[in-house]
Design an enzyme around this catalytic site. Structure first.
Site, PDB file in Angstrom:
ATOM      1  N   GLY A 194      20.458  74.999 -24.180  1.00 35.60           N
ATOM      2  CA  GLY A 194      18.996  74.840 -24.065  1.00 35.60           C
ATOM      3  C   GLY A 194      18.673  73.748 -23.064  1.00 35.60           C
ATOM      4  O   GLY A 194      19.403  73.548 -22.099  1.00 35.60           O
TER       5      GLY A 194
ATOM      6  N   SER B 123      25.454  71.430 -22.831  1.00 39.00           N
ATOM      7  CA  SER B 123      25.250  71.970 -21.483  1.00 39.00           C
ATOM      8  C   SER B 123      24.093  72.957 -21.510  1.00 39.00           C
ATOM      9  O   SER B 123      23.555  73.270 -22.573  1.00 39.00           O
ATOM     10  CB  SER B 123      26.520  72.648 -20.992  1.00 39.00           C
ATOM     11  OG  SER B 123      26.707  73.837 -21.730  1.00 39.00           O
ATOM     12  N   LYS B 124      23.760  73.440 -20.346  1.00 40.65           N
ATOM     13  CA  LYS B 124      22.588  74.304 -20.185  1.00 40.65           C
ATOM     14  C   LYS B 124      22.536  75.462 -21.177  1.00 40.65           C
ATOM     15  O   LYS B 124      21.466  75.858 -21.606  1.00 40.65           O
ATOM     16  CB  LYS B 124      22.584  74.881 -18.763  1.00 40.65           C
ATOM     17  CG  LYS B 124      21.993  73.946 -17.732  1.00 40.65           C
ATOM     18  CD  LYS B 124      21.199  74.746 -16.709  1.00 40.65           C
ATOM     19  CE  LYS B 124      20.574  73.892 -15.633  1.00 40.65           C
ATOM     20  NZ  LYS B 124      20.097  72.590 -16.035  1.00 40.65           N
ATOM     21  N   ARG B 125      23.726  75.988 -21.520  1.00 40.45           N
ATOM     22  CA  ARG B 125      23.672  77.147 -22.410  1.00 40.45           C
ATOM     23  C   ARG B 125      23.175  76.781 -23.812  1.00 40.45           C
ATOM     24  O   ARG B 125      22.834  77.639 -24.601  1.00 40.45           O
ATOM     25  CB  ARG B 125      25.015  77.868 -22.457  1.00 40.45           C
ATOM     26  CG  ARG B 125      26.075  77.152 -23.176  1.00 40.45           C
ATOM     27  CD  ARG B 125      27.447  77.744 -22.953  1.00 40.45           C
ATOM     28  NE  ARG B 125      28.427  76.763 -23.344  1.00 40.45           N
ATOM     29  CZ  ARG B 125      28.802  76.557 -24.595  1.00 40.45           C
ATOM     30  NH1 ARG B 125      28.313  77.307 -25.564  1.00 40.45           N
ATOM     31  NH2 ARG B 125      29.675  75.621 -24.894  1.00 40.45           N
TER      32      ARG B 125
END
Ligand code: GLU
Length: 479
Positions: free
Chosen positions: A257, A253-255
């Site tokens: 990268g 997921s976005k966290r």
């Protein structure tokens, strides 16, 4: 296996295409191409509040950029359209009616708050949160009374209290207990079909033979199989591939990268490299090759071989693959692909001598791991962008470096001839004058000429810079 399998990729246009979904698209595409079947692209846009046309446009664009074409769907004709769920609402309404007539569904008048209360109460009493069937046995009078309060019903499917079993192509036999599944919504109170309902009708009417998707849909498959049975449809074959994970083994997921195809595109990854990498993740190929073209991937693809456990996304590995692909491009192709990145980095490529620019790009090509890095790699060839790094300053900060660079410069003052000859003679002169050899000879010259301690071959750099620029830089190094 059906003679000509029909598979589908069914994204919801609610954001940028995630690499996980791109990989699902790739698996479906490879499967279709490997078996000579068809790939249907279906847009699942029934969640009006989250879907946007701009996402759909981007999605098609990203798929095309990756080289994943579809046989039926938006921008293509096909016998099973429309291919957008928002244009198929009458079909869902017809099938709801069938289920109502067969008494397999019922209207549910519970509000969002009431459902949430029930959920919390179940969690508190350590039971599995699910709909407990409050509206399942309402009589007509009770229904009318609730409707008279202005409540709009959703439609829930009466889940049979039976075991659901199916054989997954990747995971083998999968089993879900009907007892643990609450009656689920198939049509929302706003009249829109829920995902599990629309997908069953579409997959059936579009004659889909194999549903290939991520393992996060496994529990949906159980619900979908119940609906297939209720509607009297034959279920397709299911294959749930593993998900892409971050380094901590949580779903990517976005966290972690970058996660969208768009982000990798903007960083200057080549579509060939990204596609190759996504294919390798949780490898589904017969052999251990790492660099594979699209057609080699199609040839070697096998769903049965796909890994069951998640695949960790490693951007360094992707970067390495990207550099391999960058090295294999022709000079013209590389230049065309670099053009927008050069402009974005503030260069005006159209104003530069094309022959000179080509030399510059060819000189740095082997160090380039992503196209968006081109600006920093070629900066050393531009007097207005050339900067001395602190590492280079440190190299130049010694008596022996000074000796080398001054001797190299001394030769240039009077030198004439071709750049490569001048360079070789100047190095020879510096070596003889200073008595210094090897790294201690080349590193100071590199630091003074390029402002860096590593980079492309020095003689090539010198040939591009030319004598005048070189002299200027040596003077700047030791003013
Ligand atoms: N629209 C669903 C998604 O994007 C499709 C899932 C499926 O393949 O059935 O997750």
């Amino acid at each position: 296996m059906a003679d000509r399998p029909r598979v589908r990729f069914a994204p919801s246009p609610t954001g940028e295409l995630h690499v996980g979904n791109a990989r699902t698209a790739l698996f479906n595409w490879m499967f279709a191409r490997h078996h000579g079947g068809s790939l249907v692209l279906r847009i699942e846009d029934t969640d009006e509040s989250r879907s946007a046309l701009s996402y759909q446009v981007n999605l098609l664009d990203d798929l095309k950029w990756l080289g994943l074409d579809w046989d039926e769907g938006p921008e293509k004709d096909g016998a099973y359209g429309p291919y957008k769920q928002s244009e198929r609402l009458d079909l869902y309404a017809d099938h709801l009616k069938k289920l109502i007539d067969a008494d397999l569904v019922y209207p549910c008048y519970c509000t969002g708050e009431e459902l949430e209360e029930e959920r919390q109460a179940l969690i508190l009493s350590k039971r599995m949160p699910r709909y407990m069937g409050k509206c399942r046995n309402l009589n007509t009078g009770e229904r009318d009374a609730l409707a008279a309060q202005g409540r709009k019903p959703s439609w829930r499917f009466k889940v049979p209290r039976k075991t659901v079993e199916f054989s997954d192509l990747v995971r083998g036999l999968i089993r879900f207990e009907g007892e643990s599944i609450g009656d689920f919504i198939i049509v929302r109170s706003n009249g829109m079909p829920a995902y599990n309902f629309a997908v069953v009708i579409d997959d059936h009417l579009m004659a889909i033979t194999h549903v290939i998707r991520g393992e996060d849909h496994l529990s949906n498959t159980a619900l979908q199989i119940m609906l297939y049975r209720a509607l009297g449809f034959e279920p397709p074959v299911f294959a749930h591939h593993c998900l892409i994970l971050g380094r901590d083994h949580a779903k990517l997921s976005k966290r972690h990268g970058s996660v969208s195809v768009g982000e990798f595109r903007r960083k200057g990854y080549l579509p060939e490299a990204l596609l190759n990498y996504l294919g390798l993740l949780g490898s589904s190929f017969a052999d251990a090759r790492e660099v594979m073209s699209q057609s080699e991937m199609v040839e070697a693809f096998s769903l049965e071989r796909a890994s069951k456990s998640g695949a960790v996304f490693d951007e360094e590995k992707l970067r390495w693959l990207n550099s391999v692909y960058i090295r294999s491009l022709t000079a013209d192709d590389l230049m065309n692909r670099l053009w927008p990145f050069l402009r974005r980095a503030g260069y005006q490529p159209e104003e530069l001598d094309p022959w000179w620019l080509k030399q510059v790009v060819e000189t740095v090509r082997d160090e380039l791991t992503a196209l968006a890095d081109i600006g920093e790699h070629i900066a050393l060839f531009f007097d207005s962008r050339y900067r001395m790094t602190s590492e280079a300053k440190q190299v130049l900060d010694s008596a022996s470096a000074r000796k080398v660079v001054l001797a190299f410069g001394e030769y240039l003052d009077t030198a004439a001839g071709l750049p490569l000859e001048i360079y070789a003679a100047a190095i020879k002169h510096a070596r003889e004058r200073s008595g210094i050899k090897g790294r201690d000879l080349f590193m100071p010259v590199r630091a003074a000429l390029t402002g860096k301690v590593k980079g492309p071959e020095l003689e090539k750099v010198f040939a591009i810079l030319g004598k005048e620029s070189a002299v200027k830089r040596l003077k700047q190094a030791y003013p």
